[in-house]
Scaffold this motif. Structure first.
Motif, short mmCIF file in Angstrom:
data_model
loop_
_atom_site.label_atom_id
_atom_site.label_comp_id
_atom_site.label_asym_id
_atom_site.label_seq_id
_atom_site.Cartn_x
_atom_site.Cartn_y
_atom_site.Cartn_z
N PRO A 32 0.82 -1.21 0.00
CA PRO A 32 0.00 0.00 0.00
C PRO A 32 0.85 1.26 0.00
CG PRO A 32 0.01 -1.01 2.18
CD PRO A 32 0.69 -1.98 1.25
N VAL A 33 0.35 2.29 -0.67
CA VAL A 33 0.94 3.61 -0.57
C VAL A 33 0.46 4.21 0.74
CG1 VAL A 33 1.11 5.90 -1.61
CG2 VAL A 33 0.95 3.88 -3.07
N LYS A 34 1.38 4.47 1.65
CA LYS A 34 1.00 4.98 2.97
C LYS A 34 1.12 6.50 3.00
CE LYS A 34 1.69 1.27 6.32
NZ LYS A 34 2.33 0.94 7.61
N VAL A 35 0.02 7.14 3.36
CA VAL A 35 -0.03 8.59 3.50
C VAL A 35 -0.02 8.92 4.98
CG1 VAL A 35 -1.39 10.67 3.07
CG2 VAL A 35 -1.33 8.82 1.35
N GLY A 36 0.99 9.67 5.42
CA GLY A 36 1.09 10.07 6.82
C GLY A 36 0.57 11.48 7.02
N VAL A 37 -0.47 11.63 7.82
CA VAL A 37 -1.01 12.95 8.15
C VAL A 37 -0.35 13.40 9.45
CG1 VAL A 37 -3.07 14.32 8.62
CG2 VAL A 37 -3.20 12.36 7.06
N GLN A 48 -8.18 23.96 12.90
CA GLN A 48 -7.85 24.27 11.50
C GLN A 48 -7.41 23.02 10.74
OE1 GLN A 48 -4.79 27.22 11.58
NE2 GLN A 48 -6.16 28.89 12.15
N ALA A 49 -6.76 22.11 11.43
CA ALA A 49 -6.20 20.91 10.80
C ALA A 49 -6.65 19.70 11.61
CB ALA A 49 -4.68 21.03 10.72
N GLY A 50 -5.73 19.07 12.36
CA GLY A 50 -6.10 18.04 13.31
C GLY A 50 -6.88 16.87 12.73
N ALA A 51 -7.92 16.47 13.45
CA ALA A 51 -8.72 15.30 13.05
C ALA A 51 -9.38 15.51 11.69
CB ALA A 51 -9.79 15.03 14.11
N GLY A 52 -9.73 16.75 11.37
CA GLY A 52 -10.33 17.03 10.07
C GLY A 52 -9.38 16.75 8.92
N SER A 77 -1.76 8.60 10.97
CA SER A 77 -1.71 9.97 11.47
C SER A 77 -0.98 10.03 12.80
CB SER A 77 -3.12 10.54 11.63
OG SER A 77 -3.86 9.79 12.58
N ALA A 78 -0.52 11.25 13.14
CA ALA A 78 0.17 11.47 14.41
C ALA A 78 0.13 12.95 14.75
CB ALA A 78 1.61 10.97 14.35
N VAL A 104 1.71 14.61 4.71
CA VAL A 104 0.84 15.71 4.32
C VAL A 104 0.38 16.49 5.54
CG1 VAL A 104 -1.28 14.33 4.42
CG2 VAL A 104 -1.16 16.26 2.82
N ASP A 105 -0.11 17.69 5.30
CA ASP A 105 -0.70 18.61 6.29
C ASP A 105 0.38 19.54 6.83
OD1 ASP A 105 -2.87 19.74 7.52
OD2 ASP A 105 -2.93 18.34 9.20
N LEU A 106 1.05 19.18 7.93
CA LEU A 106 2.20 19.92 8.47
C LEU A 106 1.87 21.36 8.88
CD1 LEU A 106 4.89 18.60 5.96
CD2 LEU A 106 4.64 17.96 8.36
N PRO A 107 0.78 21.58 9.64
CA PRO A 107 0.60 22.91 10.23
C PRO A 107 1.73 23.16 11.22
CG PRO A 107 -0.90 21.36 11.25
CD PRO A 107 -0.25 20.63 10.12
N ASN A 108 2.16 24.37 11.34
CA ASN A 108 3.33 24.82 12.09
C ASN A 108 4.53 24.82 11.15
OD1 ASN A 108 5.86 24.79 13.67
ND2 ASN A 108 4.49 24.79 15.45
#
Length: 405
Positions: A32-37, A48-52, A77-78, A104-108
């Protein structure tokens, strides 16, 4: 002696060699292609981000599954806790032990800069969809980084121009003291001074500060026409609330340099009405955005997606299609596939990815509605203007990206 056993041994060895090198040559459909949030799950950017953001990535994976053939996708996710060291430790574990293909995501912004550098070293794609520092497409650009939604240059420049055009050209900055705030103040100041504006002063504050009494009094005493909030999330919300308590308005105009719909929801329209800001996404703008928002809200107890959530969805879906087209998870090759032609995205419209990693699309100038103008829950924005992508983002030649020739 027969050569057949020798030949069989050589063929078996060659097959093993191919298996070991397969990740660099082609994406194995069985893996599988693993996407890490990697997000802020419990701090000032959790709304703003988080669980959403996890939900948004899952929706992208589900949509990709309809066209993926044999390619499987897994989302993990983490919580990086807004600590670059924590974010790096998670990213290394994901890459080295868990086979994560992209993050993906990376707020901050400080976390994003650190993780993007690691991903460059490992030749994997960093999808900085919730990261705002324009350094990601400037001096810190990388051939494996895409910055999808917006950045500090776009936020600062568009907001400064819109407010200065109304004659409000003297500003005081209240700035969160890390990469996001520093870049927001820097880029807004550059735009402001270019159109004849002045900066009366600036106060830095730590992330999650809580008490803004001292800097608000300093701003009030500076004589500035505009209090520019170079922060976001809980800090921005608290600053607006306390500014109202101190009576800064209407003598001072408040400019939010990075505002999202979750912030307005927390503030309420009575407090937020009239705030002007730029955003690349609003859930009620098109049929495509409304369809996505409906699916998102069904899994988020009726909450509408922020532009960060939209960015996670679109960046993840584009990445997965790039993996399929390039037949590899090698970052440079995936992004080369994505640059071959414009992306027709249901949330952001036509998107092109530049050599510096900037995803270019239109952005919009919005104003927060008054309570009387709103027709119901989450009906918060009114569109003032569309800023074309070629004007919204910093010219590629001016960013200082070493990849740009």
């Amino acid at each position: 002696m027969s050569f057949r056993p020798l030949r069989q041994a050589l063929e078996a060895g060659f097959a093993c060699l191919l298996a070991l090198t397969a990740p660099a040559l082609a994406q194995d459909a069985a893996t599988p292609v693993k996407v890490g949030v990697l997000s802020d799950m419990s701090g000032p950017f959790a709304d703003q981000a988080g669980a959403g953001s996890v939900v948004a990535a899952q929706l992208a994976a589900e949509d990709f599954a309809k066209e993926a053939g044999e390619i499987k996708v897994e989302v993990v996710s983490a919580d990086h806790q807004n600590k670059p060291d924590t974010g790096l430790a998670i990213a290394r574990k994901w890459l080295d032990q868990e086979g994560v293909s992209t993050i993906v995501d990376l707020p901050n912004s400080a976390v994003a800069l650190a993780v993007a550098n690691l991903m460059r070293e490992r030749h994997r794609v960093a999808l900085a969809s919730s990261s705002m520092t324009s350094d990601l497409t400037g001096k810190a650009c990388a051939p494996t980084t895409v910055q999808w939604v917006s950045d500090t240059w776009a936020q600062g420049s568009a907001t400064a121009h819109a407010i200065a055009e109304r004659g409000l050209k003297s500003w005081y900055f209240l700035t969160v003291d890390y990469a996001l705030g520093q870049a927001l103040e820097r880029d807004a100041t550059t735009a402001l001074k270019a159109i004849g504006g002045t900066v009366k002063g600036s106060t830095k504050h730590p992330l999650n500060a809580g008490d803004f009494a001292s800097p608000l009094l300093a701003a009030q005493g500076s004589g500035a026409q505009v209090l520019a909030l170079a922060n976001t999330g809980a800090d921005m919300i608290n600053a607006v609330k306390q500014a109202a308590e101190f009576g800064l308005m209407p003598d001072m105009r408040i400019a939010a340099l990075f505002l999202q719909i979750s912030d307005i929801h927390a503030l309420g329209l009575k407090a937020a009405q009239g705030l002007q800001f730029t955003s690349a996404f609003y859930w009620d703008r098109t049929d495509g955005t409304r369809a996505f928002a409906k699916r998102f809200a069904e899994r988020m107890n009726g909450r509408m997606p922020t532009e960060n959530h939209a960015g996670v969805y679109s960046a993840t879906l584009a990445y997965l299609r790039g993996v399929r087209a390039a037949a590899t998870i090698e970052g440079e090759k995936v992004l080369a596939a994505l640059r071959e032609k414009p992306i027709d995205d249901p949330l952001f419209g036509t998107v092109t990815i530049r050599q510096d990693g900037r995803a270019v699309h239109d952005v919009f100038l919005f104003e927060v509605k008054s309570p009387a103008e709103s027709k119901g829950p989450w009906d918060y924005y009114k569109l003032l203007a569309t800023v074309p992508g070629n004007k919204a983002f910093r010219p590629m030649a001016e960013g200082g990206c070493p990849l740009v020739k």
